[in-house]
Design a protein around this motif. Structure first.
Motif, PDB file in Angstrom:
ATOM      1  N   GLY A 193       0.772  -0.828  -0.161  1.00 33.33           N
ATOM      2  CA  GLY A 193       0.237   0.085   0.124  1.00 33.33           C
ATOM      3  C   GLY A 193       0.885   1.817  -0.004  1.00 33.33           C
ATOM      4  N   GLY A 194       2.167   1.470   0.321  1.00 36.47           N
ATOM      5  CA  GLY A 194       3.133   2.431   0.180  1.00 36.47           C
ATOM      6  C   GLY A 194       3.331   2.794  -1.179  1.00 36.47           C
ATOM      7  N   VAL A 195       3.240   2.189  -1.539  1.00 31.99           N
ATOM      8  CA  VAL A 195       4.121   2.143  -3.116  1.00 31.99           C
ATOM      9  C   VAL A 195       3.120   2.667  -3.823  1.00 31.99           C
ATOM     10  CG1 VAL A 195       4.306   1.268  -5.417  1.00 31.99           C
ATOM     11  CG2 VAL A 195       5.159  -0.047  -3.257  1.00 31.99           C
ATOM     12  N   SER A 196       1.440   2.413  -4.280  1.00 30.75           N
ATOM     13  CA  SER A 196       0.350   2.473  -4.883  1.00 30.75           C
ATOM     14  C   SER A 196      -0.856   2.800  -3.870  1.00 30.75           C
ATOM     15  CB  SER A 196       0.048   2.642  -6.283  1.00 30.75           C
ATOM     16  OG  SER A 196      -0.885   2.801  -7.248  1.00 30.75           O
ATOM     17  N   ASP A 197      -2.241   2.886  -3.939  1.00 28.47           N
ATOM     18  CA  ASP A 197      -3.363   2.834  -4.071  1.00 28.47           C
ATOM     19  C   ASP A 197      -4.507   1.326  -4.880  1.00 28.47           C
ATOM     20  OD1 ASP A 197      -4.030   3.528  -5.807  1.00 28.47           O
ATOM     21  OD2 ASP A 197      -5.663   5.755  -4.938  1.00 28.47           O
ATOM     22  N   TRP A 198      -3.359   1.384  -5.822  1.00 27.85           N
ATOM     23  CA  TRP A 198      -3.570   0.041  -6.771  1.00 27.85           C
ATOM     24  C   TRP A 198      -5.455  -0.117  -7.466  1.00 27.85           C
ATOM     25  CZ3 TRP A 198       0.373  -1.635  -8.024  1.00 27.85           C
ATOM     26  CH2 TRP A 198       1.610  -2.110  -7.235  1.00 27.85           C
ATOM     27  N   GLY A 199      -5.433   0.960  -7.585  1.00 23.89           N
ATOM     28  CA  GLY A 199      -6.781   1.968  -8.010  1.00 23.89           C
ATOM     29  C   GLY A 199      -7.429   1.110  -9.301  1.00 23.89           C
ATOM     30  N   GLU A 200      -6.515   1.340  -9.849  1.00 25.27           N
ATOM     31  CA  GLU A 200      -6.663   1.840 -11.385  1.00 25.27           C
ATOM     32  C   GLU A 200      -6.369  -0.041 -11.881  1.00 25.27           C
ATOM     33  OE1 GLU A 200      -7.646   3.022 -15.669  1.00 25.27           O
ATOM     34  OE2 GLU A 200      -7.317   4.244 -12.896  1.00 25.27           O
ATOM     35  N   LEU A 201      -7.356   0.321 -12.444  1.00 27.53           N
ATOM     36  CA  LEU A 201      -7.783  -1.755 -13.479  1.00 27.53           C
ATOM     37  C   LEU A 201      -7.911  -1.674 -14.445  1.00 27.53           C
ATOM     38  CD1 LEU A 201      -9.510  -3.740 -10.597  1.00 27.53           C
ATOM     39  CD2 LEU A 201      -7.068  -3.493 -10.787  1.00 27.53           C
ATOM     40  N   SER A 202      -6.624  -2.226 -15.536  1.00 30.92           N
ATOM     41  CA  SER A 202      -7.430  -1.798 -17.061  1.00 30.92           C
ATOM     42  C   SER A 202      -7.138  -3.310 -17.400  1.00 30.92           C
ATOM     43  CB  SER A 202      -5.382  -1.261 -17.674  1.00 30.92           C
ATOM     44  OG  SER A 202      -5.514  -1.497 -19.458  1.00 30.92           O
ATOM     45  N   MET A 203      -8.627  -3.894 -18.241  1.00 34.72           N
ATOM     46  CA  MET A 203      -9.474  -4.945 -17.840  1.00 34.72           C
ATOM     47  C   MET A 203     -10.195  -4.834 -19.359  1.00 34.72           C
ATOM     48  SD  MET A 203      -9.609  -6.922 -13.988  1.00 34.72           S
ATOM     49  CE  MET A 203     -10.997  -6.332 -13.915  1.00 34.72           C
ATOM     50  N   GLY A 204     -10.487  -5.614 -20.270  1.00 33.22           N
ATOM     51  CA  GLY A 204     -11.228  -5.812 -20.870  1.00 33.22           C
ATOM     52  C   GLY A 204     -11.260  -5.030 -22.152  1.00 33.22           C
ATOM     53  N   MET A 205     -11.117  -5.585 -23.500  1.00 32.05           N
ATOM     54  CA  MET A 205     -10.925  -5.430 -24.682  1.00 32.05           C
ATOM     55  C   MET A 205     -12.210  -5.334 -25.179  1.00 32.05           C
ATOM     56  SD  MET A 205      -7.183  -7.203 -25.089  1.00 32.05           S
ATOM     57  CE  MET A 205      -7.699  -8.540 -25.549  1.00 32.05           C
ATOM     58  N   SER A 206     -12.316  -5.268 -27.101  1.00 35.46           N
ATOM     59  CA  SER A 206     -13.156  -5.317 -27.750  1.00 35.46           C
ATOM     60  C   SER A 206     -15.051  -6.136 -27.287  1.00 35.46           C
ATOM     61  CB  SER A 206     -13.746  -4.788 -29.737  1.00 35.46           C
ATOM     62  OG  SER A 206     -12.931  -3.757 -29.294  1.00 35.46           O
ATOM     63  N   GLY A 207     -14.210  -7.646 -27.411  1.00 32.75           N
ATOM     64  CA  GLY A 207     -14.696  -8.582 -27.148  1.00 32.75           C
ATOM     65  C   GLY A 207     -15.189  -8.775 -25.905  1.00 32.75           C
ATOM     66  N   ASP A 208     -14.559  -8.098 -24.880  1.00 29.70           N
ATOM     67  CA  ASP A 208     -15.361  -8.802 -22.690  1.00 29.70           C
ATOM     68  C   ASP A 208     -14.970  -7.607 -22.791  1.00 29.70           C
ATOM     69  OD1 ASP A 208     -12.205  -8.104 -22.830  1.00 29.70           O
ATOM     70  OD2 ASP A 208     -11.879  -9.982 -22.455  1.00 29.70           O
ATOM     71  N   PHE A 209     -15.295  -6.413 -22.806  1.00 21.24           N
ATOM     72  CA  PHE A 209     -15.140  -5.522 -21.902  1.00 21.24           C
ATOM     73  C   PHE A 209     -15.877  -4.755 -21.234  1.00 21.24           C
ATOM     74  CE2 PHE A 209     -17.153  -2.846 -25.175  1.00 21.24           C
ATOM     75  CZ  PHE A 209     -18.563  -2.198 -24.662  1.00 21.24           C
ATOM     76  N   GLU A 210     -17.570  -6.172 -21.648  1.00 14.72           N
ATOM     77  CA  GLU A 210     -18.542  -5.130 -20.131  1.00 14.72           C
ATOM     78  C   GLU A 210     -18.033  -6.630 -19.303  1.00 14.72           C
ATOM     79  OE1 GLU A 210     -21.977  -4.572 -23.793  1.00 14.72           O
ATOM     80  OE2 GLU A 210     -20.346  -5.808 -24.413  1.00 14.72           O
ATOM     81  N   LEU A 211     -17.780  -7.350 -19.357  1.00 16.13           N
ATOM     82  CA  LEU A 211     -17.406  -8.633 -18.473  1.00 16.13           C
ATOM     83  C   LEU A 211     -16.477  -7.753 -17.197  1.00 16.13           C
ATOM     84  CD1 LEU A 211     -17.831 -11.697 -17.072  1.00 16.13           C
ATOM     85  CD2 LEU A 211     -15.885 -12.563 -19.051  1.00 16.13           C
ATOM     86  N   ALA A 212     -15.623  -7.816 -17.922  1.00 15.55           N
ATOM     87  CA  ALA A 212     -14.211  -6.552 -17.349  1.00 15.55           C
ATOM     88  C   ALA A 212     -14.783  -5.519 -16.486  1.00 15.55           C
ATOM     89  CB  ALA A 212     -13.472  -6.525 -17.867  1.00 15.55           C
ATOM     90  N   ILE A 213     -15.988  -5.229 -16.884  1.00  7.43           N
ATOM     91  CA  ILE A 213     -16.441  -3.616 -16.115  1.00  7.43           C
ATOM     92  C   ILE A 213     -17.314  -4.756 -15.285  1.00  7.43           C
ATOM     93  CG2 ILE A 213     -18.233  -2.082 -16.256  1.00  7.43           C
ATOM     94  CD1 ILE A 213     -18.065  -2.013 -18.716  1.00  7.43           C
ATOM     95  N   ALA A 214     -17.892  -5.679 -15.310  1.00  9.13           N
ATOM     96  CA  ALA A 214     -18.911  -6.460 -14.077  1.00  9.13           C
ATOM     97  C   ALA A 214     -17.883  -6.729 -13.015  1.00  9.13           C
ATOM     98  CB  ALA A 214     -19.687  -7.575 -14.535  1.00  9.13           C
ATOM     99  N   HIS A 215     -16.518  -7.360 -13.000  1.00  4.63           N
ATOM    100  CA  HIS A 215     -15.484  -7.471 -12.301  1.00  4.63           C
ATOM    101  C   HIS A 215     -14.050  -6.472 -11.776  1.00  4.63           C
ATOM    102  CE1 HIS A 215     -15.911 -11.935 -13.518  1.00  4.63           C
ATOM    103  NE2 HIS A 215     -15.763 -11.749 -12.368  1.00  4.63           N
TER     104      HIS A 215
END
Length: 236
Positions: A193-215
């Motif tokens: 936690g001292g390095v970052s809050d790790w808040g950014e999650l880059s997940m999902g592309m054209s075929g699966d981005f809605e599933l990535a948003i659900a996660h």
């Protein structure tokens, strides 16, 4: 359908997926992936309100940056593909974001080059969540040890994690890849936690981005659904 039409459609799908997951659509960033597309296509997307673009190959990204930087300083670039250490100097010159950090050696070299340029960059650690040997990214078992050490590099603003999920028509194993990133995020908040809050999650592309948003994805990387099928040069 124009590029602007496609962007409007994708934004509507992002908003619908966010609402279905009980999330605020404003918390999800669309990163158009412009690889293999000309600078003119980037400008079309920029006219629809996009200002940062993802590129896999440093040489291609450098060319577009050089072509557009003078007249369009509002456009910025995220390198999302695997980076060899000998290309770190180029990335340090112009990129605003790097989403594929996967080794301490690369972190050290990129930081050195950025220090020389007097710049900093937003960084995501790429995680190989599918375990496929042909994919880049740090293995899940090695991720915490790497992430703990990234606070030593002043030019790297560590924001979170990125993954490319398994390419499958079955949502179950794809969703499992996304969930592994979410689980790792929670572990890193406890153990790094001292390095970052790790808040950014880059997940999902054209075929699966809605599933990535659900996660829990906060950034989705969309290329073909915006720009159309990619055309690659024919082999010699």
């Amino acid at each position: 359908m124009t590029i602007a039409d496609n962007i409007s459609t994708i934004r509507a799908r992002i908003a619908a997926a966010a609402r279905a997951a009980g999330r605020d659509p404003a918390g999800i960033r669309l990163l158009p992936v412009s690889k293999t597309r000309p600078a003119s296509a980037v400008l079309e997307a920029a006219s629809a309100g996009c200002t940062r673009f993802g590129e896999n190959r440093v040489q291609e990204a450098t060319g577009k940056w050089e072509e557009l930087a003078e007249d369009h300083p509002e456009i910025s670039w995220a390198i999302i593909g695997h980076l060899q250490t000998n290309k770190a100097r180029q990335v340090a010159r112009f990129a605003s974001e790097f989403q594929a950090l996967d080794s301490l050696r690369l972190a050290r070299e990129l930081d050195r080059r950025l220090q020389n340029e007097g710049r900093g960059i937003d960084v995501l650690v790429e995680i190989n969540t599918s375990g496929e040997p042909q994919k880049s990214g740090v293995a899940l078992d090695d991720a915490v040890a790497l992430c703990r050490q990234l606070g030593a590099f002043d030019s790297l603003r560590v924001r979170g994690l990125m993954t490319v999920a398994l390419n499958s028509g079955d949502p179950s194993p794809v969703g499992a890849c996304f969930q592994r990133v979410v689980d790792l995020q929670e572990r890193l908040r406890d153990e790094a936690g001292g390095v970052s809050d790790w808040g950014e999650l880059s997940m999902g592309m054209s075929g699966d981005f809605e599933l990535a948003i659900a996660h829990g994805a906060t950034t989705v990387r969309v290329g073909q659904a915006i720009f159309g099928p990619r055309s690659y040069p024919a082999s010699a």
